[in-house]
Design an enzyme around this catalytic site. Structure first.
Site, PDB file in Angstrom:
ATOM      1  N   GLU A  12       0.833  -1.198   0.000  1.00 26.62           N
ATOM      2  CA  GLU A  12       0.000   0.000   0.000  1.00 26.62           C
ATOM      3  C   GLU A  12       0.870   1.251   0.000  1.00 26.62           C
ATOM      4  O   GLU A  12       1.996   1.237   0.486  1.00 26.62           O
ATOM      5  CB  GLU A  12      -0.903   0.007   1.250  1.00 26.62           C
ATOM      6  N   CYS A  54       3.331   8.410   1.435  1.00 25.03           N
ATOM      7  CA  CYS A  54       3.881   7.438   2.372  1.00 25.03           C
ATOM      8  C   CYS A  54       4.089   6.151   1.579  1.00 25.03           C
ATOM      9  O   CYS A  54       3.128   5.556   1.091  1.00 25.03           O
ATOM     10  CB  CYS A  54       2.883   7.245   3.511  1.00 25.03           C
ATOM     11  N   CYS A 104       6.732  -7.052   6.737  1.00 19.71           N
ATOM     12  CA  CYS A 104       7.839  -6.495   7.524  1.00 19.71           C
ATOM     13  C   CYS A 104       8.327  -7.565   8.483  1.00 19.71           C
ATOM     14  O   CYS A 104       7.531  -8.354   8.995  1.00 19.71           O
ATOM     15  CB  CYS A 104       7.365  -5.272   8.327  1.00 19.71           C
ATOM     16  N   CYS A 116       6.791  -5.799  15.414  1.00 21.30           N
ATOM     17  CA  CYS A 116       6.340  -4.937  16.510  1.00 21.30           C
ATOM     18  C   CYS A 116       4.881  -5.276  16.853  1.00 21.30           C
ATOM     19  O   CYS A 116       4.036  -5.323  15.955  1.00 21.30           O
ATOM     20  CB  CYS A 116       6.468  -3.468  16.133  1.00 21.30           C
ATOM     21  N   CYS A 145       1.870  -3.053  15.442  1.00 20.70           N
ATOM     22  CA  CYS A 145       1.838  -2.586  14.059  1.00 20.70           C
ATOM     23  C   CYS A 145       1.176  -3.628  13.170  1.00 20.70           C
ATOM     24  O   CYS A 145       1.526  -4.809  13.208  1.00 20.70           O
ATOM     25  CB  CYS A 145       3.262  -2.304  13.587  1.00 20.70           C
ATOM     26  N   CYS A 179      -0.847   5.670  10.016  1.00 24.53           N
ATOM     27  CA  CYS A 179       0.394   5.050  10.447  1.00 24.53           C
ATOM     28  C   CYS A 179       0.142   3.718  11.124  1.00 24.53           C
ATOM     29  O   CYS A 179      -0.665   3.614  12.029  1.00 24.53           O
ATOM     30  CB  CYS A 179       1.112   5.949  11.438  1.00 24.53           C
TER      31      CYS A 179
END
Ligand code: SAH
Length: 403
Positions: free
Chosen positions: A135, A148, A155, A159, A162, A396
């Site tokens: 995205e 962004c 990833c 975390c 996230c 975010c």
């Protein structure tokens, strides 16, 4: 309410981070799994944006075309945002399709787009050649347009707060897959698809002016391609997009050796460190890579970045209710930053984009204000970051690329 009963001043509990609604993959030692290496996967075919202008010329000559075709093609792609052979009327009709097939293979297929904020925010969902999904989020602000971008599919940093980390790392994006997100966004703007038209019918910015590597992925874990993408972004047209390095922000969980390498590149990029906790006890759980590089090491590397580049560093701090928003943590953060000098850093707190009904909830406004007040009182410039695109899961940490 008296001061003592406000949420900011009550003694508050300590909520510990843990994954909710999904299971964090762990390594042999039971710690959250970290994936630094991309799984070995085929990368897309080489695209013009993977190459420097000199390399494009060499490739065209190899293909039996004159070198100056590279400049023409680059102009189409980087200035007109087109990969459509029919629009390339300065190329011989007989060669257009062949050249485009070899130099501009399609990289991103639009799966869906969501718009919010009166059309001034667009989230794009892209499918890559191998089916991987990524995205990017395009946002118009007064006087600038920010994109962004994603640097990896998924990833590996795991975390627990996230959305992107939950499925692990699929693969690194290629240089051109990163750059093409910008070109696609510029094309959408040129077609009038991003809101924010001025009353006179014009736009403040007809193209993307700012890039933040805050989409999916850990940019410093895909270092070589990240740097090549940055070089394409800053190269003057038609070699690249002619953007300003200062307007490109690289954000990281804190891969210390890579931060130092980035500092030595001699490029005035903006650098952001996702700190989220000033103490190792909490950061070990919040940012699993803290197992490798502790808070102080990450801050020393950030300070080194400032020394080498003269660029003021950003500290990202997602405020999470009763987890990392305690007043003493604001004080400890200020102390650690001030211990490394003055004027080199600013803090960007951002309210966590919450998962409803879980421990992952944003701090209350008065707690947020108290956190900021304490940093400012200690002389640390602090700006609360906005959470554009929340309604479309485009804010975010919400980029998960679920279909
Ligand atoms: N891997 C890089 C860049 C991608 S994330 C990094 O961690 O910096 C971009 C920013 O969004 C990081 O600061 C990240 O910690 C933050 N973020 C992740 N999840 C979030 C959430 N739910 N709410 C607010 N910010 C979040």
């Amino acid at each position: 309410m008296t001061e003592h009963t406000t949420a900011a001043h009550r003694s508050r509990p300590q909520v510990r981070p843990k994954a909710e609604g999904w299971t964090q993959a762990t390594d042999a030692g039971g710690r959250p799994l970290l994936q630094f290496q991309s799984p070995r996967r085929t990368q897309p075919e080489t695209h013009l944006a993977d190459l420097t202008l000199a390399e494009r010329k060499a490739k065209l000559v190899e293909l039996g075309y004159p070198a100056f075709r590279a400049t023409q093609l680059s102009t189409h792609y980087f200035e007109h945002y087109t990969s459509d052979p029919d629009e390339m009327t300065d190329l011989p009709a007989s060669a257009r399709h062949d050249i485009v097939e070899k130099m501009l293979p399609p990289l991103l297929t639009e799966v869906r787009r969501l718009r919010t904020d009166k059309g001034e925010t667009i989230k794009f969902l892209w499918r890559l050649f191998d089916g991987a999904l990524v995205e990017s989020v395009l946002m118009r602000y007064p006087g600038r347009v920010t994109l962004c971008v994603s640097s990896q599919a998924g990833c590996g940093m795991n975390c627990p707060f996230c959305a992107t980390g939950q499925a692990g790392l699929t693969r690194n994006l290629s240089t051109a897959e990163i750059v093409d997100q910008v070109v696609a966004a510029n094309r959408a703007i040129a077609n009038g698809e991003l809101g924010g038209l001025r009353k006179d019918g014009g736009f403040d910015s007809p193209r993307v002016t700012n890039i933040v590597f805050m989409g999916m992925g850990e940019p410093l874990a895909n270092y070589k391609r990240l740097m090549n993408a940055v070089r394409r972004m800053v190269a003057p047209a038609p070699e690249g997009l002619g953007m300003s390095a200062r307007h490109i922000t690289v954000s990281t969980v804190g891969l210390v050796p890579a931060i130092r390498k980035l500092a030595d590149e001699d490029l005035p990029l903006t650098f952001a460190l996702s700190l989220h906790a000033p103490d190792d006890t909490l950061r070990d759980e919040l940012i699993p890579v803290n197992d490798h590089w502790k808070v102080d090491e990450a801050l020393d590397a950030a300070r080194y970045y400032f020394e080498k580049t003269g660029r003021r560093v950003s500290i990202e701090y997602a405020l999470i209710k009763d987890m990392n928003d305690h007043a003493w943590r604001a004080d400890l953060l200020a102390e650690k930053l001030n211990a490394r000098g003055r004027g080199w850093v600013h803090v960007n707190p951002i309210p966590l984009n919450p998962t409803p009904g879980s421990i992952w909830t944003s701090s209350e406004p008065e707690v947020t204000n108290e956190f900021i007040r304490r940093l400012e009182a200690a002389g640390i410039p602090t700006t609360l970051r906005d959470t554009r695109g929340k309604e479309i899961d485009g804010a975010c940490g919400q980029l998960a690329a679920a279909e």
